[in-house]
Structure formats: structure tokens, C-alpha cells
Design an enzyme around this catalytic site. Sequence first.
Site, PDB file in Angstrom:
ATOM      1  N   LYS A   9      91.055 -62.285  92.267  1.00  0.00           N
ATOM      2  CA  LYS A   9      92.479 -62.585  92.296  1.00  0.00           C
ATOM      3  C   LYS A   9      92.897 -63.189  93.648  1.00  0.00           C
ATOM      4  O   LYS A   9      92.131 -63.141  94.620  1.00  0.00           O
ATOM      5  CB  LYS A   9      93.270 -61.299  92.040  1.00  0.00           C
ATOM      6  CG  LYS A   9      93.080 -60.738  90.636  1.00  0.00           C
ATOM      7  CD  LYS A   9      93.880 -59.460  90.481  1.00  0.00           C
ATOM      8  CE  LYS A   9      93.769 -58.880  89.101  1.00  0.00           C
ATOM      9  NZ  LYS A   9      94.606 -57.663  88.957  1.00  0.00           N
ATOM     10  N   TYR A  49      98.391 -64.085  80.613  1.00  0.00           N
ATOM     11  CA  TYR A  49      98.794 -62.688  80.480  1.00  0.00           C
ATOM     12  C   TYR A  49      99.845 -62.481  79.378  1.00  0.00           C
ATOM     13  O   TYR A  49     100.569 -61.483  79.393  1.00  0.00           O
ATOM     14  CB  TYR A  49      99.335 -62.161  81.820  1.00  0.00           C
ATOM     15  CG  TYR A  49      98.238 -61.909  82.828  1.00  0.00           C
ATOM     16  CD1 TYR A  49      97.378 -60.827  82.684  1.00  0.00           C
ATOM     17  CD2 TYR A  49      98.059 -62.749  83.917  1.00  0.00           C
ATOM     18  CE1 TYR A  49      96.371 -60.585  83.600  1.00  0.00           C
ATOM     19  CE2 TYR A  49      97.046 -62.509  84.842  1.00  0.00           C
ATOM     20  CZ  TYR A  49      96.215 -61.432  84.671  1.00  0.00           C
ATOM     21  OH  TYR A  49      95.211 -61.197  85.588  1.00  0.00           O
ATOM     22  N   PHE A  57     105.958 -55.015  84.122  1.00  0.00           N
ATOM     23  CA  PHE A  57     105.268 -55.613  85.270  1.00  0.00           C
ATOM     24  C   PHE A  57     104.918 -57.086  85.070  1.00  0.00           C
ATOM     25  O   PHE A  57     104.360 -57.722  85.970  1.00  0.00           O
ATOM     26  CB  PHE A  57     103.989 -54.827  85.601  1.00  0.00           C
ATOM     27  CG  PHE A  57     103.008 -54.731  84.462  1.00  0.00           C
ATOM     28  CD1 PHE A  57     102.135 -55.763  84.167  1.00  0.00           C
ATOM     29  CD2 PHE A  57     102.953 -53.583  83.683  1.00  0.00           C
ATOM     30  CE1 PHE A  57     101.231 -55.674  83.127  1.00  0.00           C
ATOM     31  CE2 PHE A  57     102.041 -53.468  82.640  1.00  0.00           C
ATOM     32  CZ  PHE A  57     101.180 -54.528  82.353  1.00  0.00           C
ATOM     33  N   ASN A 112      94.665 -55.702  93.383  1.00  0.00           N
ATOM     34  CA  ASN A 112      93.437 -54.909  93.235  1.00  0.00           C
ATOM     35  C   ASN A 112      92.184 -55.778  93.159  1.00  0.00           C
ATOM     36  O   ASN A 112      91.177 -55.377  92.612  1.00  0.00           O
ATOM     37  CB  ASN A 112      93.555 -53.939  92.055  1.00  0.00           C
ATOM     38  CG  ASN A 112      93.779 -54.636  90.734  1.00  0.00           C
ATOM     39  OD1 ASN A 112      93.612 -55.846  90.615  1.00  0.00           O
ATOM     40  ND2 ASN A 112      94.150 -53.869  89.733  1.00  0.00           N
ATOM     41  N   HIS A 115      89.886 -59.025  88.251  1.00  0.00           N
ATOM     42  CA  HIS A 115      90.298 -58.869  86.854  1.00  0.00           C
ATOM     43  C   HIS A 115      89.051 -58.940  86.003  1.00  0.00           C
ATOM     44  O   HIS A 115      88.095 -59.637  86.333  1.00  0.00           O
ATOM     45  CB  HIS A 115      91.250 -60.008  86.454  1.00  0.00           C
ATOM     46  CG  HIS A 115      91.442 -60.113  84.968  1.00  0.00           C
ATOM     47  ND1 HIS A 115      92.418 -59.418  84.299  1.00  0.00           N
ATOM     48  CD2 HIS A 115      90.753 -60.799  84.025  1.00  0.00           C
ATOM     49  CE1 HIS A 115      92.336 -59.679  83.008  1.00  0.00           C
ATOM     50  NE2 HIS A 115      91.336 -60.521  82.811  1.00  0.00           N
ATOM     51  N   GLU A 126      89.889 -65.100  76.968  1.00  0.00           N
ATOM     52  CA  GLU A 126      90.006 -65.343  78.404  1.00  0.00           C
ATOM     53  C   GLU A 126      89.006 -66.380  78.899  1.00  0.00           C
ATOM     54  O   GLU A 126      89.357 -67.240  79.716  1.00  0.00           O
ATOM     55  CB  GLU A 126      89.853 -64.030  79.170  1.00  0.00           C
ATOM     56  CG  GLU A 126      91.015 -63.090  78.933  1.00  0.00           C
ATOM     57  CD  GLU A 126      90.946 -61.795  79.710  1.00  0.00           C
ATOM     58  OE1 GLU A 126      91.972 -61.111  79.792  1.00  0.00           O
ATOM     59  OE2 GLU A 126      89.866 -61.457  80.248  1.00  0.00           O
TER      60      GLU A 126
END
Length: 138
Positions: A9, A49, A57, A112, A115, A126
Site C-alpha cells: 500500500k 474496493y 470506512f 497496515n 493488502h 482483484e
Amino acid sequence: MERTLAIVKPDGVSRGLIGDVIKRIEGRGLKIVAAKMLHMNRAQAEGFYAVHRERPFFGDLTAFMSSGPAVAMVLAGENAIARWRELMGATDYRKAAEGTIRREFATDIEKNVVHGSDAPDTAAFEIGYFFNRFEIVA
């Protein structure tokens, strides 16, 4: 041989963690069969997403994922999805196991570092979102 999508990310890219992530992927015996650096715009992040569109979120997530470059990869190997998810660690880095990428490098639940696809059908979507069949090495 199973395939899954992995993304370093924007926070991982900006912090210079691409090499650390790749080293861990290869160290676990997963093979990188495609890779590219990209910078999603907001609409692209929203499309990727879309499954989370109704979640609270969603706006923050898509803003973050379009905030800078990311590295997308296709990983291949036996049980690649489960192995990559284990290596990533829990989404909440505070709950991630010792030695996982998120436990060692994440700074918050959103930033974080990585992904990963959560199931075969998700992985297929994806992977197809970022790669065409000519970009994936057999």
C-alpha cells in the site's frame, strides 16, 4: 497452483518497505508471477474496493489507497491465499501475530502496509483488476 493478489500500500511504498515485503514473500516460497507500480486515482480505488462501498470506512480507505503509489503483485503457490494472509497478519496490526508484516511495520489499522485477497473468487477479481493475462508469467 493457486494465485492471489498482493499490494504494498502507499504507506509501505513511501516508507521504503517494498524490498522487505518481497523478501518475506519469496522467503515463504511464494512466487511473484506479475508485478507493477501504480498510482490509483480515487475512482479506480473506489472500483477496486466497491465491495466495501456501504461500510463507514470506504471514503477513508479509497482516499488513502489513492494517496500515492502502490505495488501490485500476483503471487502463486500451493495455498497462496492462506499463506499470504498468514504472512500479512491480522488487519488490526495490534492483533497480528509476531513476525507478520503488519505486526512489524503497520502504524495503524488503515496504514497496515499490505493488502491480500481473502478467497479464490476475490483473488480472480482483484488480479483481473490490475493485470491482463499477458502480464502474468506462467
